[in-house]
Design an enzyme around this catalytic site. Sequence first.
Site, PDB file in Angstrom:
ATOM      1  N   TYR A 234     -19.093  -4.108   0.146  1.00 46.11           N
ATOM      2  CA  TYR A 234     -18.431  -3.236  -0.843  1.00 46.11           C
ATOM      3  C   TYR A 234     -19.460  -2.398  -1.587  1.00 46.11           C
ATOM      4  O   TYR A 234     -20.599  -2.817  -1.719  1.00 46.11           O
ATOM      5  CB  TYR A 234     -17.654  -4.107  -1.842  1.00 46.11           C
ATOM      6  CG  TYR A 234     -16.366  -4.624  -1.264  1.00 46.11           C
ATOM      7  CD1 TYR A 234     -15.255  -3.805  -1.187  1.00 46.11           C
ATOM      8  CD2 TYR A 234     -16.287  -5.916  -0.768  1.00 46.11           C
ATOM      9  CE1 TYR A 234     -14.064  -4.271  -0.651  1.00 46.11           C
ATOM     10  CE2 TYR A 234     -15.085  -6.388  -0.223  1.00 46.11           C
ATOM     11  CZ  TYR A 234     -13.986  -5.559  -0.173  1.00 46.11           C
ATOM     12  OH  TYR A 234     -12.810  -5.998   0.356  1.00 46.11           O
TER      13      TYR A 234
ATOM     14  N   ASP B 257     -13.289  -9.747   3.398  1.00 45.91           N
ATOM     15  CA  ASP B 257     -13.350  -8.945   2.172  1.00 45.91           C
ATOM     16  C   ASP B 257     -14.308  -9.566   1.157  1.00 45.91           C
ATOM     17  O   ASP B 257     -13.914  -9.929   0.053  1.00 45.91           O
ATOM     18  CB  ASP B 257     -11.928  -8.802   1.577  1.00 45.91           C
ATOM     19  CG  ASP B 257     -10.950  -8.268   2.617  1.00 45.91           C
ATOM     20  OD1 ASP B 257     -10.545  -9.028   3.514  1.00 45.91           O
ATOM     21  OD2 ASP B 257     -10.633  -7.077   2.549  1.00 45.91           O
TER      22      ASP B 257
ATOM     23  N   HIS C 127      -1.011  -4.471   0.125  1.00 47.53           N
ATOM     24  CA  HIS C 127      -0.861  -3.313   1.013  1.00 47.53           C
ATOM     25  C   HIS C 127       0.445  -3.296   1.808  1.00 47.53           C
ATOM     26  O   HIS C 127       0.834  -2.258   2.330  1.00 47.53           O
ATOM     27  CB  HIS C 127      -2.030  -3.235   2.001  1.00 47.53           C
ATOM     28  CG  HIS C 127      -3.359  -3.010   1.339  1.00 47.53           C
ATOM     29  ND1 HIS C 127      -4.208  -4.053   1.013  1.00 47.53           N
ATOM     30  CD2 HIS C 127      -3.968  -1.884   0.926  1.00 47.53           C
ATOM     31  CE1 HIS C 127      -5.295  -3.554   0.435  1.00 47.53           C
ATOM     32  NE2 HIS C 127      -5.183  -2.252   0.361  1.00 47.53           N
TER      33      HIS C 127
ATOM     34  N   ASP D 239     -14.379  -5.660   5.856  1.00 47.08           N
ATOM     35  CA  ASP D 239     -14.780  -5.324   4.483  1.00 47.08           C
ATOM     36  C   ASP D 239     -15.944  -6.242   4.119  1.00 47.08           C
ATOM     37  O   ASP D 239     -15.883  -7.042   3.181  1.00 47.08           O
ATOM     38  CB  ASP D 239     -13.626  -5.408   3.478  1.00 47.08           C
ATOM     39  CG  ASP D 239     -12.822  -4.110   3.437  1.00 47.08           C
ATOM     40  OD1 ASP D 239     -13.110  -3.202   4.246  1.00 47.08           O
ATOM     41  OD2 ASP D 239     -11.903  -3.997   2.602  1.00 47.08           O
TER      42      ASP D 239
ATOM     43  N   HIS E 208      -8.046  -7.642   4.485  1.00 51.84           N
ATOM     44  CA  HIS E 208      -7.529  -6.434   3.831  1.00 51.84           C
ATOM     45  C   HIS E 208      -6.780  -6.738   2.542  1.00 51.84           C
ATOM     46  O   HIS E 208      -7.113  -6.174   1.503  1.00 51.84           O
ATOM     47  CB  HIS E 208      -6.660  -5.618   4.794  1.00 51.84           C
ATOM     48  CG  HIS E 208      -6.438  -4.196   4.343  1.00 51.84           C
ATOM     49  ND1 HIS E 208      -7.456  -3.393   3.897  1.00 51.84           N
ATOM     50  CD2 HIS E 208      -5.300  -3.445   4.266  1.00 51.84           C
ATOM     51  CE1 HIS E 208      -6.968  -2.193   3.580  1.00 51.84           C
ATOM     52  NE2 HIS E 208      -5.668  -2.205   3.782  1.00 51.84           N
ATOM     53  N   ASP E 209      -5.738  -7.555   2.589  1.00 48.59           N
ATOM     54  CA  ASP E 209      -5.138  -8.019   1.340  1.00 48.59           C
ATOM     55  C   ASP E 209      -6.006  -9.150   0.816  1.00 48.59           C
ATOM     56  O   ASP E 209      -6.342 -10.076   1.569  1.00 48.59           O
ATOM     57  CB  ASP E 209      -3.703  -8.515   1.581  1.00 48.59           C
ATOM     58  CG  ASP E 209      -2.696  -7.393   1.471  1.00 48.59           C
ATOM     59  OD1 ASP E 209      -3.064  -6.313   0.946  1.00 48.59           O
ATOM     60  OD2 ASP E 209      -1.548  -7.580   1.901  1.00 48.59           O
ATOM     61  N   HIS E 210      -6.364  -9.062  -0.474  1.00 51.16           N
ATOM     62  CA  HIS E 210      -7.307 -10.029  -1.034  1.00 51.16           C
ATOM     63  C   HIS E 210      -6.570 -11.298  -1.440  1.00 51.16           C
ATOM     64  O   HIS E 210      -6.381 -11.587  -2.625  1.00 51.16           O
ATOM     65  CB  HIS E 210      -8.050  -9.415  -2.215  1.00 51.16           C
ATOM     66  CG  HIS E 210      -8.906  -8.259  -1.792  1.00 51.16           C
ATOM     67  ND1 HIS E 210      -9.655  -7.516  -2.664  1.00 51.16           N
ATOM     68  CD2 HIS E 210      -9.156  -7.742  -0.559  1.00 51.16           C
ATOM     69  CE1 HIS E 210     -10.325  -6.577  -1.992  1.00 51.16           C
ATOM     70  NE2 HIS E 210     -10.016  -6.694  -0.714  1.00 51.16           N
TER      71      HIS E 210
ATOM     72  N   HIS F 111      -8.757  -6.239  10.921  1.00 51.99           N
ATOM     73  CA  HIS F 111      -8.907  -6.182   9.459  1.00 51.99           C
ATOM     74  C   HIS F 111      -7.554  -6.083   8.759  1.00 51.99           C
ATOM     75  O   HIS F 111      -7.296  -6.768   7.775  1.00 51.99           O
ATOM     76  CB  HIS F 111      -9.794  -4.989   9.054  1.00 51.99           C
ATOM     77  CG  HIS F 111      -9.957  -4.874   7.564  1.00 51.99           C
ATOM     78  ND1 HIS F 111     -10.574  -5.847   6.816  1.00 51.99           N
ATOM     79  CD2 HIS F 111      -9.544  -3.921   6.674  1.00 51.99           C
ATOM     80  CE1 HIS F 111     -10.554  -5.494   5.531  1.00 51.99           C
ATOM     81  NE2 HIS F 111      -9.938  -4.336   5.420  1.00 51.99           N
TER      82      HIS F 111
END
Length: 330
Positions: A83, A47, A221, A80, A247-249, A212
């Site tokens: 962006y 990400d 999420h 990710d 996915h989760d930052h 991801h």
Amino acid sequence: MACFCNKSMALCLVLTICLLGSSFAELQRFEHPANGDGSLSFLVIGDWGRRGAYNQSEVAFQMGRIGEKLNINFVVSTGDDFYDNGLTGENDPAFEESFSKIYTAKSLQKQWYSVLGNHDYRGDVKAQLSPVLKKLDSRWLCLRSFVLNAEIAEFFFVDTNPFVDAYFENPKGHSYDWRGVLPREKYLANLLKDIESALRESRAKWKIVVGHHAIRTVGHHGDTRELVKQLLPILKANDVDLYINGHDHCLEHISDANSPIQFLTSGAGSKAWRGDVKTLNREVVKFFYDGQGFMSVQLTQTNAEILFYDVAGKVLHRWNAPKQQLYSAI
Ligand SMILES: *[C@@H]1O[C@H](CO)[C@@H](O)[C@H](O)[C@H]1NC(C)=O
């Protein structure tokens, strides 16, 4: 899939259909040698692609420092990559502005292995998978799903995006580039079948699956229920050691209550600090940090060491376990 062809036209037709049917199902395979002593080390980042903003450059600098210290073999990206909406095409300057010009340290001039994230699917996915990018930067390898044999460890990179019902049923104004993925049911059935047989046939000491989306997470999420239902049983049945995602930052380490599998989130390559933790009272949550950073993994025949670092390169969490101990946890 077993197909037979003799002189009968009908059977030859069946063979042709079988070949067509299996042609997009086979997972591409790659090899990467381990070190001379059999060990392997790599960094994991997720990400990230924001042209250096939101501490992306600071994290990249520390990755360079730790990468040199550990003499890493390669880098894994959990998706990710660009962006907000992937790449617009093969010539999108974001590729160089968010990747080549950011991860400039000498120790990071190694092969990168990447999957796609949901934001990548909002752009021109075929461009991000295109071999043209490898000509721009030889480190780049991004595919939907593939297998990497690194001797001591085998990696199973899984495209988790098409599993997520919401992207199809409630895309919230986003348009996803599903070329090459439809019809969805067939794509997922083939993918699961291929992942299962690749895992079953693997003789590697360590089996590592990269996707991801999280299977287990206490971050923004929450668990990806489609993966809990469809992918997790296959991982457990085939003795997977690590499931690694973004996915989760955040940075996160969760153990499984009834199997040796460790769930590792490294999705803190740039924008983070969401501050919305679902619940921390799960006893299996070993570590959670919602700021920026990255993860390193060092493997030997007998031991795994996993470290998480913050934006200053400080070690936030260290987990060291012998291979046998993982199994005695059952
Ligand atoms: C960058 O990292 C520092 C240290 O963790 C943090 O305080 C700051 O908020 C971060 N900046 C951004 C834009 O996220």
